[in-house]
Design a protein around this motif. Structure first.
Motif, PDB file in Angstrom:
ATOM      1  N   PRO A 195      99.449 106.743  -1.990  1.00  0.00           N
ATOM      2  CA  PRO A 195     100.112 106.432  -0.718  1.00  0.00           C
ATOM      3  C   PRO A 195     101.116 105.291  -0.798  1.00  0.00           C
ATOM      4  O   PRO A 195     101.825 105.032   0.176  1.00  0.00           O
ATOM      5  CB  PRO A 195      98.941 106.051   0.191  1.00  0.00           C
ATOM      6  N   LEU A 196     101.182 104.587  -1.932  1.00  0.00           N
ATOM      7  CA  LEU A 196     102.034 103.401  -1.995  1.00  0.00           C
ATOM      8  C   LEU A 196     103.509 103.699  -1.743  1.00  0.00           C
ATOM      9  O   LEU A 196     104.160 102.941  -1.011  1.00  0.00           O
ATOM     10  CB  LEU A 196     101.855 102.692  -3.335  1.00  0.00           C
ATOM     11  N   PRO A 197     104.102 104.765  -2.323  1.00  0.00           N
ATOM     12  CA  PRO A 197     105.525 105.011  -2.028  1.00  0.00           C
ATOM     13  C   PRO A 197     105.813 105.115  -0.538  1.00  0.00           C
ATOM     14  O   PRO A 197     106.794 104.530  -0.052  1.00  0.00           O
ATOM     15  CB  PRO A 197     105.798 106.331  -2.759  1.00  0.00           C
ATOM     16  N   ALA A 198     104.977 105.837   0.197  1.00  0.00           N
ATOM     17  CA  ALA A 198     105.206 105.966   1.646  1.00  0.00           C
ATOM     18  C   ALA A 198     105.054 104.618   2.344  1.00  0.00           C
ATOM     19  O   ALA A 198     105.821 104.301   3.268  1.00  0.00           O
ATOM     20  CB  ALA A 198     104.238 106.991   2.241  1.00  0.00           C
ATOM     21  N   LEU A 199     104.098 103.803   1.918  1.00  0.00           N
ATOM     22  CA  LEU A 199     103.907 102.482   2.521  1.00  0.00           C
ATOM     23  C   LEU A 199     105.129 101.596   2.285  1.00  0.00           C
ATOM     24  O   LEU A 199     105.563 100.858   3.185  1.00  0.00           O
ATOM     25  CB  LEU A 199     102.657 101.816   1.936  1.00  0.00           C
ATOM     26  N   LEU A 200     105.691 101.654   1.094  1.00  0.00           N
ATOM     27  CA  LEU A 200     106.892 100.866   0.783  1.00  0.00           C
ATOM     28  C   LEU A 200     108.077 101.324   1.618  1.00  0.00           C
ATOM     29  O   LEU A 200     108.832 100.506   2.149  1.00  0.00           O
ATOM     30  CB  LEU A 200     107.221 100.986  -0.708  1.00  0.00           C
ATOM     31  N   ALA A 201     108.232 102.647   1.752  1.00  0.00           N
ATOM     32  CA  ALA A 201     109.353 103.179   2.537  1.00  0.00           C
ATOM     33  C   ALA A 201     109.207 102.804   4.008  1.00  0.00           C
ATOM     34  O   ALA A 201     110.184 102.401   4.659  1.00  0.00           O
ATOM     35  CB  ALA A 201     109.428 104.694   2.367  1.00  0.00           C
ATOM     36  N   GLU A 202     107.994 102.925   4.543  1.00  0.00           N
ATOM     37  CA  GLU A 202     107.761 102.588   5.951  1.00  0.00           C
ATOM     38  C   GLU A 202     108.024 101.109   6.221  1.00  0.00           C
ATOM     39  O   GLU A 202     108.491 100.737   7.302  1.00  0.00           O
ATOM     40  CB  GLU A 202     106.325 102.934   6.328  1.00  0.00           C
TER      41      GLU A 202
END
Length: 350
Positions: free
Chosen positions: A152-159
């Motif tokens: 889930p880290l990529p989505a957390l960074l983008a958000e």
């Protein structure tokens, strides 16, 4: 009496330019003639001037560091124990792939006086620590290598709107730049090599089926074999480790003892394949031809040396760092992708 520490004025006198020009060069401002930049750099070296990193960061809003994040599984609900954390780190460092990523990143960053900070994000708590670290301005951005398709880290960074670039296309769409390999074409190259050697009874050791790269390598291999008149290719799933290659090849030989060619989706598994074949008295490549993937250091030290599909990991990692630098400096504002082409490196195994 001790000599005073060199200043911008000292560099300016040595270079024969203004203090303001020296300041622009030191702070990476782009509107300085390249010849003058070289002149100033020579003067810096002669005087021994060392820029004050704290003062420089106030001007450039750059920290001189980036987070190199190795991110793990996304399905956990609690934090990992110290033993699990150590096991995760050990798996990362045991894989030659990660060392090649570090080499490519450092090769790009070092000439720019920027340094990577290694972070692991194998648990929810560790991922939050990465986000806090970046939000607090401790690094300019993140270079992310995910080891799990549900990370889930990529989505957390983008958000969070934090600058980050991914190594490999994420399974789920996310508004971040990434670099990747044309994995389907890599599988095609492996199949073409085995077909050219006259192998008719062929099997493959895939990577984890949940990983997009594994699926694409397998699809490229099977499609090309089918075009060559071989629609059925037995598959055993591996985990990109030596032991999983041993287990998968043991399974394949039990069911298909007359196999003539094997494609393993990375070099560590291919090494395991060769080990099993050697123990069973099968000669490589005379009895069974073997093709690996990555062209890592394992390929050259394997017995026999591996024919392998080369993934230019160092170049890909350098491109990842370059993209992050462009995002941080505002030269690139929209996500983009860079796709590299594989090539076959022929050695003794096939």
């Amino acid at each position: 009496m001790n000599r005073h520490a060199p200043t911008l004025e000292d560099v300016a006198r040595e270079a024969g330019v203004s203090r303001a020009t020296v300041s622009r060069v030191v702070n990476g401002v782009r509107n300085v003639d390249p010849a003058i930049q070289d002149q100033v750099r020579v003067a810096i070296e002669r005087t021994g001037y060392a820029p004050n990193r704290a003062a420089r960061s106030l001007v450039t809003r750059r920290t001189g560091t980036v987070a190199l994040v190795v991110s793990g599984a996304g399905d956990g609900t609690g934090d990992t124990s110290e033993e699990e954390q150590n096991a995760f780190a050990a798996r990362v460092f045991a894989d030659p792939f990660f060392g090649r990523v570090v080499g490519g990143v450092v090769g790009f960053l070092r000439p720019r006086s920027t340094h990577p900070v290694l972070m692991f994000a194998e648990s929810p708590g560790a991922r939050q620590e990465v986000l806090r670290y970046l939000r607090q301005g401790n690094a300019d951005g993140a270079l992310v290598v995910s080891t799990h398709p549900d990370d889930p880290l990529p989505a957390l960074l983008a958000e969070a709107g934090l600058p980050a670039v991914l190594f490999a296309r994420p399974v789920r769409p996310v508004a971040l730049s990434h670099v990747d390999l044309a994995h389907w074409d890599g599988g095609r190259l492996a199949a073409e090599r085995l077909l050219a050697r006259g192998c008719r009874k062929v099997a493959t050791v895939s990577g984890p089926w949940a990983v997009a790269a594994s699926q694409e390598r397998l699809a490229g291999f099977r499609d090309t074999m089918a075009r060559g008149g071989h629609p059925y290719v037995p598959v055993a799933e591996g985990g990109f480790t030596l032991d999983s290659g041993v287990a998968a090849m043991t399974e394949l030989l039990a069911e298909h003892p007359d196999v003539e060619g094997v494609f393993a989706a990375n070099d560590l598994m291919a090494q395991g394949v060769c080990q099993v074949l050697r123990e069973r008295g099968r000669r490589v490549p005379d009895d069974v031809a073997v093709v690996g993937f990555d062209d890592s250091s394992v390929a050259a030290t394997c017995r026999p040396p591996l024919t392998s599909v080369r993934q230019p990991v160092e170049d890909m990692a350098a491109a990842m760092a370059r993209l992050l630098d462009e995002h941080v400096r505002g030269l690139r504002t929209e996500p983009t992708s860079v796709l590299f082409e594989p090539e076959l490196v022929v050695r003794e195994s096939a």
